[in-house]
Design an enzyme around this catalytic site. Sequence first.
Site, PDB file in Angstrom:
ATOM      1  CB  THR A   1      -0.998  -0.033   1.181  1.00 24.89           C
ATOM      2  OG1 THR A   1      -1.949   1.015   1.020  1.00 24.89           O
ATOM      3  CG2 THR A   1      -0.306   0.123   2.528  1.00 24.89           C
ATOM      4  CG  ASN A   2      -0.525   4.680  -1.310  1.00 28.09           C
ATOM      5  OD1 ASN A   2      -1.196   5.374  -0.562  1.00 28.09           O
ATOM      6  ND2 ASN A   2      -1.030   4.093  -2.392  1.00 28.09           N
ATOM      7  NE  ARG A   3       4.487   8.140   4.842  1.00 29.45           N
ATOM      8  CZ  ARG A   3       5.116   9.301   4.920  1.00 29.45           C
ATOM      9  NH1 ARG A   3       5.997   9.622   4.008  1.00 29.45           N
ATOM     10  NH2 ARG A   3       4.859  10.134   5.904  1.00 29.45           N
ATOM     11  CB  SER A   4      -2.921   7.887   0.428  1.00 30.58           C
ATOM     12  OG  SER A   4      -4.198   8.469   0.474  1.00 30.58           O
TER      13      SER A   4
ATOM     14  CB  ALA B   1      -2.718   7.327  -3.053  1.00 34.64           C
TER      15      ALA B   1
END
Length: 409
Positions: A216-219, A282
């Site tokens: 995943t990502n930091r959004s 994101a």
Amino acid sequence: MEPIALLKDKRIVLGVTGSIAVYKAIDLASKLTQAGALVDVMMTEAAQQFVTPLAFQAVTGRAVYTDMWASADSALPTHIAHVALGEGADLLVIAPMTANSIAKLAQGLADDLLSVTALAARCPLVFAPAMDGGMYSHPATQANITTLIERGATLIEPDEGRFASGLVGKGRLPDTPTLIGQIRRALARSGPLAGKRIVVTAGGTREPLDPVRYLTNRSSGKQGYAVAQAALDAGAEVVLISSASLQTPIGAQLVAVDTAQSLHDAVLEHSAGADALVMTAAVADYRPATQAQQKIKKSDGDLSLQLARNPDILLAVKEMAQRPKAVVGFAAESENLLANAQDKLVRKGLDLLVANDISATDAGFASDYNRVTLLGRDGSQTAIDRSSKSAIAEVIVEHLSSLIVKGSA
Ligand code: CTP
């Protein structure tokens, strides 16, 4: 409580009646005031058995009205209290509202300040019943509620749970955020986006590797949720397609997704024929090429992952037969912000692009603040210095309104 643009300087007449839940109305009056509204409270005699007018006066900083025969404060439009309170009010909210007050309003009785004011007022009415035991479900109460709804009033449904009596049932006054959410909906009804359908995506997608792990990502999803709330405040019907686990704004239709593929499918389904799509999500550009059915066990050596490309959702939207009337994208960039953003605006066929410098440490991911530049298809540029995500969302929605209502950015 942060200021809420929609509530700023709105005149809200808050009627409180004799329910133990009246203590919650003090918090409501306080939060509405903090959000920027001018709150004039009127209390029935029964309400004053539970709390004093002083409590409301202290949190609103304004006079509290209890007496049908007293003159109105000089700040109001006329000296006759019941006319003055209703005249010029943006909204009449009655919370908590007892079975007796509901019955009186349904019958048009006018024997105290609250009931006279409700008859004299021309603004919309929002009411939140609160009562114990079987009173709410009683056919008499239900018939009276139906009468008020048929006359255009908005019902805030009570919660189920434990009453002060110890009984359990439906009839509890909802918490302040829910009440404020419903009040925002009622005030937004005449907003610039009334009747428009806006699809907003939010959060970072999750791409599973095995049953317990994902990429995943930091959004955080906060900016997307703020855009959804701002669109609701402008009167829009909002579909929020989200992979984040934040509180859904009152009035938004939530479509929960996780992977980029599920987001892609939901966007194509819900944005067909919509007035606007705001792609705040994101999206992971890659996913694990294969998803292990069992948990991947460690071994001594390194582990290599093969990643496969995910679809580009905005490029797919560009090709849609029933493309939304306006499409807004975001660009998360760590270098060459404006040049990369301009390229994305053109390549993805966007009407508006919100460029976000993710190298900043005092704004952006997970923060409540952001710093962005809005790029219009027509070459316009609007730089917004570090501001709350809500404030940025309001500016985005203003641009969106001019795009879809007036047809230009
Ligand atoms: N986006 C999308 N589909 C993807 C990736 C991104 O629709 N597979 C959308 C995002 O929601 C955002 C915009 O495209 O509105 C730009 O996202 P960003 O991650 O900045 O750009 P990418 O297209 O992924 O380009 P790059 O990774 O090269 O910066």
